[in-house]
Design a protein around this motif. Structure first.
Motif, PDB file in Angstrom:
ATOM      1  N   MET A 241       0.794  -1.168   0.003  1.00 57.05           N
ATOM      2  CA  MET A 241       0.024  -0.085   0.056  1.00 57.05           C
ATOM      3  C   MET A 241       0.817   1.114   0.059  1.00 57.05           C
ATOM      4  SD  MET A 241      -3.291  -0.932   0.029  1.00 57.05           S
ATOM      5  CE  MET A 241      -4.365   0.112   1.324  1.00 57.05           C
ATOM      6  N   ASN A 242       1.110   1.786  -1.390  1.00 60.07           N
ATOM      7  CA  ASN A 242       1.882   3.037  -1.261  1.00 60.07           C
ATOM      8  C   ASN A 242       1.067   4.070  -2.251  1.00 60.07           C
ATOM      9  OD1 ASN A 242       4.475   1.666  -0.375  1.00 60.07           O
ATOM     10  ND2 ASN A 242       3.771   0.494  -1.973  1.00 60.07           N
ATOM     11  N   PHE A 243       0.434   5.118  -1.535  1.00 61.80           N
ATOM     12  CA  PHE A 243      -0.432   5.736  -2.124  1.00 61.80           C
ATOM     13  C   PHE A 243      -0.311   7.363  -1.880  1.00 61.80           C
ATOM     14  CE2 PHE A 243      -2.908   6.073   1.381  1.00 61.80           C
ATOM     15  CZ  PHE A 243      -2.687   5.064   2.242  1.00 61.80           C
ATOM     16  N   VAL A 244      -0.718   8.112  -2.815  1.00 61.31           N
ATOM     17  CA  VAL A 244      -0.811   9.548  -2.584  1.00 61.31           C
ATOM     18  C   VAL A 244      -2.364   9.972  -2.191  1.00 61.31           C
ATOM     19  CG1 VAL A 244      -0.775  11.884  -3.473  1.00 61.31           C
ATOM     20  CG2 VAL A 244       1.131  10.402  -3.868  1.00 61.31           C
ATOM     21  N   VAL A 245      -2.551  10.677  -0.971  1.00 65.21           N
ATOM     22  CA  VAL A 245      -3.931  11.044  -0.687  1.00 65.21           C
ATOM     23  C   VAL A 245      -4.142  12.545  -1.051  1.00 65.21           C
ATOM     24  CG1 VAL A 245      -5.425  11.000   1.379  1.00 65.21           C
ATOM     25  CG2 VAL A 245      -3.707   9.449   1.107  1.00 65.21           C
ATOM     26  N   ARG A 246      -5.430  12.700  -1.367  1.00 61.58           N
ATOM     27  CA  ARG A 246      -5.679  13.908  -1.633  1.00 61.58           C
ATOM     28  C   ARG A 246      -7.007  14.422  -0.814  1.00 61.58           C
ATOM     29  NH1 ARG A 246      -7.736  16.074  -7.761  1.00 61.58           N
ATOM     30  NH2 ARG A 246      -9.642  15.006  -7.283  1.00 61.58           N
ATOM     31  N   SER A 261      -3.134  -0.793   8.617  1.00 61.78           N
ATOM     32  CA  SER A 261      -2.492  -2.124   8.561  1.00 61.78           C
ATOM     33  C   SER A 261      -1.144  -2.103   8.151  1.00 61.78           C
ATOM     34  CB  SER A 261      -3.465  -2.877   7.457  1.00 61.78           C
ATOM     35  OG  SER A 261      -3.334  -2.191   6.172  1.00 61.78           O
ATOM     36  N   SER A 262      -0.366  -1.907   9.081  1.00 56.63           N
ATOM     37  CA  SER A 262       1.124  -1.845   8.904  1.00 56.63           C
ATOM     38  C   SER A 262       1.860  -2.107  10.327  1.00 56.63           C
ATOM     39  CB  SER A 262       1.635  -0.613   8.433  1.00 56.63           C
ATOM     40  OG  SER A 262       1.372   0.606   9.573  1.00 56.63           O
ATOM     41  N   THR A 263       3.205  -2.440   9.994  1.00 59.30           N
ATOM     42  CA  THR A 263       4.159  -2.612  11.139  1.00 59.30           C
ATOM     43  C   THR A 263       4.381  -1.012  11.568  1.00 59.30           C
ATOM     44  OG1 THR A 263       5.052  -4.640  10.525  1.00 59.30           O
ATOM     45  CG2 THR A 263       6.275  -3.601  11.823  1.00 59.30           C
ATOM     46  N   HIS A 302       5.613   5.996  12.312  1.00 63.44           N
ATOM     47  CA  HIS A 302       4.948   5.730  13.494  1.00 63.44           C
ATOM     48  C   HIS A 302       4.574   4.109  13.300  1.00 63.44           C
ATOM     49  CE1 HIS A 302       1.137   6.128  11.926  1.00 63.44           C
ATOM     50  NE2 HIS A 302       1.495   7.189  11.372  1.00 63.44           N
ATOM     51  N   PRO A 303       4.747   3.623  14.517  1.00 62.31           N
ATOM     52  CA  PRO A 303       3.882   2.261  14.499  1.00 62.31           C
ATOM     53  C   PRO A 303       2.452   2.261  13.901  1.00 62.31           C
ATOM     54  CG  PRO A 303       5.117   2.715  16.592  1.00 62.31           C
ATOM     55  CD  PRO A 303       4.780   3.935  15.992  1.00 62.31           C
ATOM     56  N   TYR A 321      -1.786  17.314  -0.099  1.00 62.84           N
ATOM     57  CA  TYR A 321      -1.499  16.153  -0.521  1.00 62.84           C
ATOM     58  C   TYR A 321      -0.680  15.530   0.729  1.00 62.84           C
ATOM     59  CZ  TYR A 321      -3.130  17.836  -5.211  1.00 62.84           C
ATOM     60  OH  TYR A 321      -3.754  18.352  -6.140  1.00 62.84           O
ATOM     61  N   ILE A 322      -0.761  13.945   0.597  1.00 63.22           N
ATOM     62  CA  ILE A 322       0.336  13.399   1.504  1.00 63.22           C
ATOM     63  C   ILE A 322       0.547  12.042   0.567  1.00 63.22           C
ATOM     64  CG2 ILE A 322      -0.098  14.268   4.007  1.00 63.22           C
ATOM     65  CD1 ILE A 322      -1.927  12.032   4.052  1.00 63.22           C
ATOM     66  N   MET A 323       1.967  11.654   1.135  1.00 65.15           N
ATOM     67  CA  MET A 323       2.231  10.231   0.458  1.00 65.15           C
ATOM     68  C   MET A 323       2.383   9.478   1.450  1.00 65.15           C
ATOM     69  SD  MET A 323       3.603   8.260  -2.031  1.00 65.15           S
ATOM     70  CE  MET A 323       3.951   6.436  -1.553  1.00 65.15           C
ATOM     71  N   VAL A 324       1.680   8.330   1.492  1.00 65.68           N
ATOM     72  CA  VAL A 324       1.789   7.151   2.485  1.00 65.68           C
ATOM     73  C   VAL A 324       1.965   5.964   2.179  1.00 65.68           C
ATOM     74  CG1 VAL A 324      -0.029   6.305   4.397  1.00 65.68           C
ATOM     75  CG2 VAL A 324      -0.159   8.556   3.837  1.00 65.68           C
ATOM     76  N   SER A 325       2.563   5.193   2.961  1.00 63.90           N
ATOM     77  CA  SER A 325       2.921   3.787   2.817  1.00 63.90           C
ATOM     78  C   SER A 325       2.937   2.882   4.059  1.00 63.90           C
ATOM     79  CB  SER A 325       4.517   4.000   2.393  1.00 63.90           C
ATOM     80  OG  SER A 325       5.119   2.877   1.626  1.00 63.90           O
ATOM     81  N   PHE A 326       2.489   1.791   4.126  1.00 64.24           N
ATOM     82  CA  PHE A 326       2.253   0.899   5.180  1.00 64.24           C
ATOM     83  C   PHE A 326       3.191  -0.239   4.849  1.00 64.24           C
ATOM     84  CE2 PHE A 326      -2.779   1.761   4.937  1.00 64.24           C
ATOM     85  CZ  PHE A 326      -2.552   3.005   5.557  1.00 64.24           C
ATOM     86  N   VAL A 327       4.293  -0.178   5.564  1.00 62.72           N
ATOM     87  CA  VAL A 327       5.358  -1.047   5.622  1.00 62.72           C
ATOM     88  C   VAL A 327       5.156  -2.133   6.578  1.00 62.72           C
ATOM     89  CG1 VAL A 327       7.947  -1.503   5.968  1.00 62.72           C
ATOM     90  CG2 VAL A 327       6.915   0.743   5.201  1.00 62.72           C
TER      91      VAL A 327
END
Ligand SMILES: O=C(O)CCC(=O)C(=O)O
Ligand SMILES: [Fe+2]
Length: 329
Positions: A241-246, A261-263, A302-303, A321-327
């Motif tokens: 899950m790697n996405f740009v939010v508007r 849903s990420s570590t 952050h966790p 706009y933000i770029m978000v990634s769930f690792v």
């Protein structure tokens, strides 16, 4: 004739050959790597140079009328190979010099001018230029510097610079040019289950051909920071899950409280409060900690589960706009 030694960083592809084969094409010489790698410095007589040469005008008369052609019946037919052949044959000596650093070559092979922001895609083929162009100027000073304590604006939320304004602007431009923002509803066909519990208006990096690039960015620049702040945790830096939010007032202005849903999650601001948007920000409920006015090109880390229940605060004007990634893991 003299030419600077220039190479494509990381590729050993340069402006000269150390040796030529019987068919007049490339052959590796024993000292080729030492010369391009600058282990040996000097002025070198070589059998082939290309791209950039300085030729003494009075020596040009040594060459045949058309120096780019050898003869009718046989190779070399490539003009550069033919030119080097003619120079050798007629006693016009070719030299390369690597006493000083004269710069480097770029690799134009994959550059695609039809893309909204072609440079963004050069992360693999022209890594050095990509870094010079896009990495935040304080990345090495702050983010990966062992003796520099990272900002921690909320408990276990770390904050550090990653990319500069060019990157943020190019990424927004890429997304807006693509334009297929999700509906912001629970139904999401891009996901394997088809259902998104906490939907945002977004575009995934894989929709614009930048997923591999983003994962590489996580590995190259975020991983060292992650090791610094969450010590002893060896993430593989995989993220689907790697996405740009508007966020916009007339679309989706906020995001209700949730866990990711990420570590761990990375959340990078792509533009600036009170310039590009009003309101916005993120609030970590358990710590009663609100972050607003997040710096462009800086990342929050952050966790994702359990401790960092959070929400996206309402954007009240403009577009955030933000770029978000769930690792994971
Ligand atoms: O608006 C924000 O910064 C929070 C975004 C967020 O929590 C998410 O996309 O999961
Ligand atoms: Fe979130």
């Amino acid at each position: 004739m003299i030419a600077p030694v220039l190479m494509r960083p990381g590729f050993f592809w340069s402006t000269f050959w150390g040796s030529v084969s019987r068919t007049h094409y490339y052959e590796r010489s024993d000292d080729y790597h030492d010369i391009v790698g600058n282990n040996k410095q000097g002025v070198w007589n070589v059998p082939y140079t290309s791209g950039l040469q300085l030729i003494k005008a009075s020596k040009l008369s040594l060459l045949p009328e058309n120096p780019y052609k050898v003869g009718d019946m046989f190779p070399p037919q490539d003009y550069d190979v033919a030119f080097a052949y003619n120079a050798r044959k007629h006693g016009l000596f070719m030299h390369v010099v690597n006493i000083e650093h004269y710069g480097h070559l770029i690799n134009p092979d994959s550059y695609d001018t039809s893309r909204a922001a072609p440079e963004l895609h050069e992360q693999f083929t022209n890594k050095l230029d990509w870094e010079l162009h896009y990495l935040h100027e304080d990345f090495y000073k702050i983010s990966v510097n062992e003796s520099y304590e990272l900002e921690q604006p909320c408990t276990d939320v770390f904050w550090f610079p990653i990319v500069n304004d060019y990157y943020c602007d190019d990424l927004i431009h890429t997304m807006e040019t693509f334009g297929k923002w999700s509906g912001g509803t629970n139904k999401d066909e891009r996901l394997s289950g088809g259902y998104e519990n906490v939907p945002t208006r977004d575009i995934h990096m894989n929709q614009v051909g930048l997923e591999d690039h983003w994962i590489q960015l996580l590995k190259d620049y975020v991983h060292p920071v992650q090791l610094k702040v969450f010590e002893g945790y060896h993430s593989t830096l995989s993220a689907i899950m790697n996405f740009v939010v508007r966020y916009r007032t007339d679309e989706q202005p906020s995001l209700r409280p949730h866990h990711d849903s990420s570590t761990f999650t990375v959340n990078m601001a792509l533009n600036t409060k009170d310039k590009d948007y009003e309101g916005g920000g993120v609030r970590f409920i358990r710590y009663n900690c609100t972050l607003v006015g997040l710096r462009k090109g800086w990342m929050l880390m952050h966790p994702g589960r359990l401790t960092h229940f959070h929400e996206g605060l309402p954007t009240t004007g403009g577009t955030r706009y933000i770029m978000v990634s769930f690792v994971n893991p």
